[in-house]
Design a protein around this motif. Structure first.
Motif, PDB file in Angstrom:
ATOM      1  N   LEU A   1       0.971  -1.206  -0.295  1.00  0.00           N
ATOM      2  CA  LEU A   1       0.041   0.435  -0.316  1.00  0.00           C
ATOM      3  C   LEU A   1       0.968   0.771   0.189  1.00  0.00           C
ATOM      4  CD1 LEU A   1      -2.188  -1.300  -0.003  1.00  0.00           C
ATOM      5  CD2 LEU A   1      -2.135  -0.899   2.867  1.00  0.00           C
TER       6      LEU A   1
ATOM      7  N   LEU B   1      -3.028   2.800  -3.953  1.00  0.00           N
ATOM      8  CA  LEU B   1      -2.094   3.916  -4.124  1.00  0.00           C
ATOM      9  C   LEU B   1      -3.372   3.870  -3.101  1.00  0.00           C
ATOM     10  CD1 LEU B   1      -0.294   5.660  -4.690  1.00  0.00           C
ATOM     11  CD2 LEU B   1      -1.689   6.933  -6.260  1.00  0.00           C
ATOM     12  N   MET B   2      -3.106   5.030  -1.839  1.00  0.00           N
ATOM     13  CA  MET B   2      -4.398   5.252  -0.733  1.00  0.00           C
ATOM     14  C   MET B   2      -4.294   7.168  -0.803  1.00  0.00           C
ATOM     15  SD  MET B   2      -5.166   2.703   2.237  1.00  0.00           S
ATOM     16  CE  MET B   2      -3.494   3.295   3.128  1.00  0.00           C
ATOM     17  N   MET B   3      -5.623   7.565  -1.368  1.00  0.00           N
ATOM     18  CA  MET B   3      -5.191   9.286  -1.963  1.00  0.00           C
ATOM     19  C   MET B   3      -5.909   9.960  -0.078  1.00  0.00           C
ATOM     20  SD  MET B   3      -4.992  10.068  -4.704  1.00  0.00           S
ATOM     21  CE  MET B   3      -6.198  11.375  -4.088  1.00  0.00           C
ATOM     22  N   LEU B   4      -5.456  10.723  -0.144  1.00  0.00           N
ATOM     23  CA  LEU B   4      -5.963  11.992   0.831  1.00  0.00           C
ATOM     24  C   LEU B   4      -6.183  13.371   0.198  1.00  0.00           C
ATOM     25  CD1 LEU B   4      -7.237   9.858   2.964  1.00  0.00           C
ATOM     26  CD2 LEU B   4      -5.249   9.610   3.816  1.00  0.00           C
TER      27      LEU B   4
ATOM     28  N   LYS C   1      -2.515  14.416  10.785  1.00  0.00           N
ATOM     29  CA  LYS C   1      -3.469  13.326  11.323  1.00  0.00           C
ATOM     30  C   LYS C   1      -3.637  12.049  10.163  1.00  0.00           C
ATOM     31  CE  LYS C   1      -6.954  14.304  13.358  1.00  0.00           C
ATOM     32  NZ  LYS C   1      -8.717  14.672  13.415  1.00  0.00           N
ATOM     33  N   GLN C   2      -4.138  12.703   8.672  1.00  0.00           N
ATOM     34  CA  GLN C   2      -3.687  12.107   7.544  1.00  0.00           C
ATOM     35  C   GLN C   2      -2.667  10.861   7.494  1.00  0.00           C
ATOM     36  OE1 GLN C   2      -5.198  14.513   4.447  1.00  0.00           O
ATOM     37  NE2 GLN C   2      -7.273  14.277   4.982  1.00  0.00           N
TER      38      GLN C   2
ATOM     39  N   THR D   1      -2.844   8.104  10.070  1.00  0.00           N
ATOM     40  CA  THR D   1      -3.697   6.995   9.303  1.00  0.00           C
ATOM     41  C   THR D   1      -3.313   6.297   8.469  1.00  0.00           C
ATOM     42  OG1 THR D   1      -5.678   8.542  10.094  1.00  0.00           O
ATOM     43  CG2 THR D   1      -6.063   6.787   8.791  1.00  0.00           C
ATOM     44  N   LEU D   2      -2.373   6.849   7.317  1.00  0.00           N
ATOM     45  CA  LEU D   2      -1.414   6.175   6.495  1.00  0.00           C
ATOM     46  C   LEU D   2      -0.636   4.803   7.430  1.00  0.00           C
ATOM     47  CD1 LEU D   2      -3.031   7.026   3.523  1.00  0.00           C
ATOM     48  CD2 LEU D   2      -1.731   8.557   3.585  1.00  0.00           C
ATOM     49  N   LEU D   3       0.360   5.716   8.091  1.00  0.00           N
ATOM     50  CA  LEU D   3       1.081   5.013   8.903  1.00  0.00           C
ATOM     51  C   LEU D   3       0.357   3.346   9.996  1.00  0.00           C
ATOM     52  CD1 LEU D   3       2.957   6.797   7.292  1.00  0.00           C
ATOM     53  CD2 LEU D   3       3.378   7.894   9.759  1.00  0.00           C
ATOM     54  N   GLN D   4      -0.474   4.381  10.382  1.00  0.00           N
ATOM     55  CA  GLN D   4      -1.183   2.922  10.347  1.00  0.00           C
ATOM     56  C   GLN D   4      -1.793   1.550   9.989  1.00  0.00           C
ATOM     57  OE1 GLN D   4      -4.605   3.720  13.369  1.00  0.00           O
ATOM     58  NE2 GLN D   4      -3.561   5.810  14.772  1.00  0.00           N
ATOM     59  N   HIS D   5      -1.877   2.332   8.708  1.00  0.00           N
ATOM     60  CA  HIS D   5      -2.856   0.845   7.627  1.00  0.00           C
ATOM     61  C   HIS D   5      -0.531   0.571   7.324  1.00  0.00           C
ATOM     62  CE1 HIS D   5      -7.305   0.808   7.360  1.00  0.00           C
ATOM     63  NE2 HIS D   5      -6.755   2.508   7.832  1.00  0.00           N
ATOM     64  N   GLN D   6       0.195   0.716   7.781  1.00  0.00           N
ATOM     65  CA  GLN D   6       1.510   0.169   7.638  1.00  0.00           C
ATOM     66  C   GLN D   6       1.693   0.735   6.275  1.00  0.00           C
ATOM     67  OE1 GLN D   6       0.922   0.014  10.363  1.00  0.00           O
ATOM     68  NE2 GLN D   6       2.591  -1.340   9.727  1.00  0.00           N
TER      69      GLN D   6
END
Lengths: 341, 341
Positions: free
Chosen positions: A65, A97-100, A111-112, A115-120
């Motif tokens: 990811l 890709l995760m878009m923010l 914060k975003q 969050t991304l980091l939490q999702h590794q």
DNA sequence: GCTCCTTTGCAAAACGTTTTGTATGTCGCT
DNA sequence: AGCGACATACAAAACGTTTTGCAAAGGAGC
């Protein structure tokens, strides 16, 4: 139909899960007989088995990811190209890709990223919608990161930006090559790299051609159609009326068209116009079509992800790369030789 | 700094991992003393602990990931708004969006959906960049799905589309309210819901006002500036010359401006123009600004994700919802009363 | 015929959580 | 005092993979 897992495949193929895993990944293919490997693969195929990326990510410490944080996705027409380039490059190499969108809010951005980091996420593309110089968010320390359309104070992070100076040179040269000698420049008013770079390119291109730089031929305004219109009206009523206008952006060029129209001039017969951006909506919508220099957003998005993945996969401390992208000319119908006066 | 996990917190707080987990989730908060809970939380905060979503996703069978598959992100200016609306709604509720672009390739689309499924997305937003009727991909069976800017043959999937008929009625009524009686309609040539819906709205609005529908006042062309220009030139040279033009899209309206200009007419004095889309780039760039009916892409993106999350969280077999979104009028400067002739 | 490799397969541990079941007290009630 | 009920904390299993270590079988060399 319930999800089919690796143990289902193992049961169906009459082997252990270990064997299935080995059979499916060529890396450890040597540990399993070619015959059983083919058998296992056939069974897996038949059951429609697809590995759970969450589980494998947990095991491998690799999520496949990537995070992409943008300011203002919505309000800018470039975003689509950049996102697409990034997404294509990621997908081709097996990443998602995760878009923010931070809406340019630093708090939200923090914060975003967390969050991304939490999702590794394995890495982050930090994108700006127009070329700028930034201070890299501290949250990004330790995460592989590439800057897209931005450069950082820290040189340690790879980045990619367009070559503003060259883009302007290309534009102005195009006008010079068509025979123009009195070339107006409608510049942006913001204090950003594009403003300075394009001004420099304008001056350089004039110099190369042996044309004296005349400050009176430069007008500045907000980079919108209205700004372009007002600036163009000003330049076109000068005693030394330019025969061609180089506009900071296609939006400003749109304004230049309006000014020309209101003064009874037709493009490109009475006036040549060139822009920068290659916004399809504008450049193709104008009549005649706007000749312009394209900002390579797709290519930059692609490059950013490619570089990011290279760095992730190398994972040794690679030297950061600072890429500067060329901007190609897109010819349409707004440039012609000047009128003989 | 190495990643801090739940066991690190447990060690630091002198309790078991179980207790930490319970202390951090209020759901099972009753199983832990308030004092220790606060203590654990403080320690977690201090260590900067953030749970690994991959691991918790694996355990909970919920990834907090949503897939969004688009056709043509890049080439359409609406994409940004829709994506942003979707992303905002997802983020607010703790979800992340994974974006994919199928480039309108069915093969690629299949593969992409499967990739999304491998990543255990909890649901999928299936988005089209313009309102259309589609056959739902078979891969999506069994996955919570919401259709964005599209309706399906299967009624079993929730969907959201704009109200094309009402949008057109709004536009035409605006012209009628300004005093126009001879209103031209520049329609799209494609066989899509927008074409038919907007035509219907046009006819309806005329009928309401007691104006006879005159087929000669309807011209069709490709929905681009050039098409709009040609169609407008045709309509404006009719014996019964319309005093106002309702354009299928802002892009066509841009062409109408060009036609008006080339005929020496000024907007809105000699001709009123109204569009649909509210493409900022065009509607605000034109001079005078284009009055237009906005397609609520942001709102639809938001609604799609909200509905999807509702369905996921309810997870009982909810009735699908088929939402039709209103399209608000955005007034700028292109509509005025007709000239007295 | 014995040892020593090589090939092939399996059992089990690990990744970082959440949750169930269980153990230890503590309290209140009879 | 004895019993059950409750509060609090922990151990262990589970989610679905990947990979390490180990075992069995077969073949080659002495």
């Amino acid at each position: 139909m319930a999800k089919v897992g690796i143990r289902d495949v193992a049961k169906a193929a009459q082997v252990s899960v270990t064997t299935v895993s080995h059979a499916l990944s060529d890396a450890h293919g040597s540990r399993v007989n070619a015959a059983t490997r083919d058998h296992v693969r056939a069974v897996a195929e038949e059951l429609g088995y697809a590995p759970n990326r969450l589980a494998s990510g947990l095991r491998n410490q690799r999520s496949y990811l990537l995070g992409m944080v943008n300011d203002q996705i919505a309000t800018t027409p470039f975003a689509g190209e950049m996102i697409l380039g990034a997404q294509d490059a990621a997908y081709e190499r097996g990443w998602l890709l995760m878009m923010l969108d931070t809406a340019s809010d630093p708090e939200l951005e923090k914060k975003q990223i967390n969050t991304l980091l939490q999702h590794q996420v394995d890495g982050i593309v930090y994108a700006k919608m127009y070329h700028q110089r930034i201070a890299t968010p501290t949250e990004l320390a330790g995460v592989p990161t590439v800057l897209l359309d931005a450069t950082s104070d820290l040189g340690s992070i790879s980045s990619v930006v367009p070559d503003e100076v060259a883009a302007a040179r290309t534009a102005v040269r195009t006008l010079i090559d068509a025979g123009h000698r009195t070339i107006g420049f409608i510049n942006n008013i913001d204090d950003i790299p594009a403003t300075h770079g394009r001004f420099q390119g304008y001056v350089e291109a004039l110099g190369e051609a042996g044309i004296d730089f005349d400050p009176a031929l430069v007008a500045t305004a907000e980079s919108r159609a209205e700004g372009g219109r007002i600036a163009a009206q000003h330049l076109l009523s000068l005693p030394t009326r330019p025969t061609a206008l180089f506009c900071f952006s296609d939006r400003m060029a749109m304004g230049a068209y309006q000014a020309a129209g209101s003064l009874g001039m037709t493009i490109p017969h009475d006036l040549s116009v060139i822009g920068i951006d290659n916004l399809e909506l504008i450049a193709e919508g104008l009549w005649p079509g706007l000749t312009t220099v394209a900002l390579p957003h797709y290519g930059m998005g692609r490059w950013a992800v490619t570089q990011l993945l290279d760095e992730i996969e190398a994972s040794g401390d690679e030297e950061p790369v600072h890429m500067i992208f060329d901007c190609p000319l897109v010819q349409r119908g707004s440039v012609a030789p000047p009128l003989h006066i």
